[in-house]
Design an enzyme around this catalytic site. Structure first.
Site, PDB file in Angstrom:
ATOM      1  N   GLU A  34      45.633  30.013  25.622  1.00  0.00           N
ATOM      2  CA  GLU A  34      46.336  29.015  24.823  1.00  0.00           C
ATOM      3  C   GLU A  34      46.012  27.593  25.295  1.00  0.00           C
ATOM      4  O   GLU A  34      45.809  26.685  24.486  1.00  0.00           O
ATOM      5  CB  GLU A  34      47.849  29.245  24.895  1.00  0.00           C
ATOM      6  CG  GLU A  34      48.274  30.614  24.383  1.00  0.00           C
ATOM      7  CD  GLU A  34      48.374  31.669  25.482  1.00  0.00           C
ATOM      8  OE1 GLU A  34      49.301  32.484  25.439  1.00  0.00           O
ATOM      9  OE2 GLU A  34      47.518  31.650  26.400  1.00  0.00           O
ATOM     10  N   CYS A  49      52.796  33.312  27.960  1.00  0.00           N
ATOM     11  CA  CYS A  49      53.636  33.432  29.151  1.00  0.00           C
ATOM     12  C   CYS A  49      54.666  32.314  29.180  1.00  0.00           C
ATOM     13  O   CYS A  49      54.443  31.215  28.670  1.00  0.00           O
ATOM     14  CB  CYS A  49      52.782  33.404  30.421  1.00  0.00           C
ATOM     15  SG  CYS A  49      51.979  31.818  30.742  1.00  0.00           S
ATOM     16  N   CYS A  75      52.607  28.761  29.352  1.00  0.00           N
ATOM     17  CA  CYS A  75      51.916  28.427  28.106  1.00  0.00           C
ATOM     18  C   CYS A  75      52.896  28.017  27.015  1.00  0.00           C
ATOM     19  O   CYS A  75      52.573  27.189  26.152  1.00  0.00           O
ATOM     20  CB  CYS A  75      51.066  29.602  27.638  1.00  0.00           C
ATOM     21  SG  CYS A  75      49.635  29.917  28.688  1.00  0.00           S
ATOM     22  N   ARG A 106      33.027  48.755  36.924  1.00  0.00           N
ATOM     23  CA  ARG A 106      33.443  48.427  38.292  1.00  0.00           C
ATOM     24  C   ARG A 106      34.064  47.031  38.383  1.00  0.00           C
ATOM     25  O   ARG A 106      34.979  46.812  39.178  1.00  0.00           O
ATOM     26  CB  ARG A 106      32.249  48.527  39.237  1.00  0.00           C
ATOM     27  CG  ARG A 106      31.787  49.956  39.495  1.00  0.00           C
ATOM     28  CD  ARG A 106      30.718  49.990  40.573  1.00  0.00           C
ATOM     29  NE  ARG A 106      30.305  51.355  40.888  1.00  0.00           N
ATOM     30  CZ  ARG A 106      29.454  51.672  41.852  1.00  0.00           C
ATOM     31  NH1 ARG A 106      28.899  50.703  42.579  1.00  0.00           N
ATOM     32  NH2 ARG A 106      29.139  52.941  42.076  1.00  0.00           N
ATOM     33  N   GLY A 154      32.362  63.740  41.918  1.00  0.00           N
ATOM     34  CA  GLY A 154      31.621  64.865  41.387  1.00  0.00           C
ATOM     35  C   GLY A 154      32.512  65.791  40.577  1.00  0.00           C
ATOM     36  O   GLY A 154      33.666  65.469  40.279  1.00  0.00           O
ATOM     37  N   PRO A 155      31.994  66.957  40.216  1.00  0.00           N
ATOM     38  CA  PRO A 155      32.735  67.878  39.354  1.00  0.00           C
ATOM     39  C   PRO A 155      34.119  68.253  39.856  1.00  0.00           C
ATOM     40  O   PRO A 155      35.062  68.360  39.063  1.00  0.00           O
ATOM     41  CB  PRO A 155      31.813  69.106  39.305  1.00  0.00           C
ATOM     42  CG  PRO A 155      30.445  68.562  39.537  1.00  0.00           C
ATOM     43  CD  PRO A 155      30.629  67.441  40.516  1.00  0.00           C
ATOM     44  N   SER A 200      39.874  67.741  38.927  1.00  0.00           N
ATOM     45  CA  SER A 200      41.221  67.591  39.502  1.00  0.00           C
ATOM     46  C   SER A 200      42.036  66.558  38.746  1.00  0.00           C
ATOM     47  O   SER A 200      43.218  66.776  38.455  1.00  0.00           O
ATOM     48  CB  SER A 200      41.114  67.200  40.979  1.00  0.00           C
ATOM     49  OG  SER A 200      40.520  68.226  41.730  1.00  0.00           O
TER      50      SER A 200
END
Length: 427
Positions: free
Chosen positions: A54, A80, A89, A216, A330-331, A336
């Site tokens: 804004e 905000c 803002c 990432r 991994g798998p 999980s």
């Protein structure tokens, strides 16, 4: 609300997307200011700690020497109304004298949650909400989950061949004719040679790996299991680097992490957290001390009384204020998280290779252990050279956050598995 109003909000959403990967843990927000049917100001939140969308849009009005008084603002998230790293803002909007504000969706944070809209209305500004609301919520779903529940948003990511292999088998020689142009490379070990032929290092191609770096940059933590550390010795860093690097987490129930691995060698430059069992910590106390001296943190999960140690992990991340977790394991680790229904977002890169006996780490074998369906919505398919990436949001998560409507018996369907007594997530 007219089609033109929706058009302006869609423009604001496109601006907001420019901030993804730069503003976290803040939400990505875009803003358009219109006066006399002309756009007079544009802005988006560009970087964490810097001016909000804004404010940027109001400042942009000055470049056209136009006053925003009596203008209309289109903003993708409720402005905000509290003093944080920047001023409220709402105060700037009121002082600028805008006549009307369109808000795509409410900010569920405890310091906002409708208070910003209330302030604007009390100041005589007309406010309308809900335009392009679903798109706005999807854009900031991780922020919305953390702000409304205090729980971490979990992103699952892996790269695979067509036949579900996550890696080349480094013990198998690969004919030079199958190496192609390097589009199918492996995330396993350091490229040994067999009869003069190097085993590829990555499954996915360079464009896919670059896109994975964007994931990432979004998150506060990156997680793998101990098997990935032993086989790959990854750094798990963001490239190019950023000021605040993500916390690098290893699930290591038996404390098997090699003391000379890259993570521990760089622990004083970028934080590392090892999650292990109490028994392993007691049995290997000297190893834990050596790990700590290298700069890494080791914590042990308590007796989970039949529950997966992932409950402890996610509670710990919430306690640390980490809003997004990227799982690159991994798998075993992937399965999980899916078994416990802890996955909010999925990113699967598929390369055009059938590895057969030359591949290992078969993801389909681990996923076959799931006893129920896991559904994803708002699925997108992107192409990176010859690779494709399938992305989607967990249907369960979207219903819980009211981004899509709940169905009857939703509570029964989302209750999850009754019991997982082992700690297979530890790798």
């Amino acid at each position: 609300m007219s089609e033109q109003d929706e058009k302006y909000m869609q423009m604001a959403l496109r601006l907001a997307k420019r901030g993804v990967g730069k503003v976290e843990p803040n939400p990505a927000v875009g803003c358009i200011i219109v006066k006399g049917n002309q756009i007079v100001g544009k802005g988006w939140h560009k970087k964490f700690g810097e001016a909000h969308a804004e404010i940027m849009a109001l400042e942009d009005c000055k470049t056209l020497s136009v006053t925003p008084q009596r203008a209309t603002m289109y903003v993708t998230l409720e402005p905000c109304c509290h003093q944080g790293k920047t001023a409220p803002c709402t105060q700037a909007i009121i002082e600028a004298g805008l006549a009307k504000v369109f808000v795509a969706t409410i900010d569920p944070s405890k310091h906002n949650n409708g208070k910003g809209i209330e302030q604007l209305r009390n100041a005589g500004i007309e406010v309308q909400t809900g335009i392009c609301e679903t798109e706005a919520k999807l854009l900031n779903a991780p922020f919305i989950k953390f702000a409304s529940t205090g729980k971490c948003w979990t992103v699952l990511k892996w790269a695979q061949s067509i036949d579900g292999k996550l890696a080349y088998d480094s013990s198998t020689a690969i004919p030079s004719t199958s190496l192609g142009t390097g589009l199918a490379v492996s995330s396993r070990a350091p490229s040994p040679c067999h009869e003069g032929v190097a085993v590829p290092r990555w499954i996915s191609n360079e464009l896919s790996r670059k896109d994975a770096q964007n994931l990432r940059r979004r998150v506060g933590a990156i997680l793998v299991g101990i098997n990935t550390i032993i086989s790959d010795d990854p750094l798990l860093t963001v490239r190019p680097s950023r000021a605040n690097m993500p916390l690098r987490i290893v699930l290591d129930s038996s404390l098997r992490i090699p003391l000379k691995c890259k993570l521990l060698r760089t622990a004083k430059k970028s934080p590392v957290l090892i999650i292990t069992s109490r028994q392993a910590l007691q049995t290997n106390s000297k190893t834990a001390d050596r790990i700590a001296k290298k700069g890494a943190e080791v914590i042990a999960y308590p007796d989970m009384q039949g529950r997966s140690n992932l409950y402890f992990l996610l509670d710990e991340l919430a306690r640390r204020g980490i809003a997004q977790l990227l799982v690159e394991g991994g798998p075993t680790v992937i399965a999980s998280f899916l078994k416990e229904r802890f996955v909010d977002e999925l990113n699967v890169y598929i390369c055009p290779k059938i590895l057969g006996a030359q591949g290992n780490a078969n993801i389909t074998e681990s996923l076959s252990e799931l006893s129920y369906e896991v559904s994803f919505r708002h699925v997108d398919i992107k192409r990176f050279g010859e690779d494709i990436c399938i992305t989607g949001f967990s249907e369960k998560t979207l219903r819980e956050l009211s981004i899509i409507e709940r169905t009857e018996n939703e509570e029964d369907r989302s209750s999850g598995p009754a019991d997982h007594t082992d700690d297979r997530a530890g790798g």
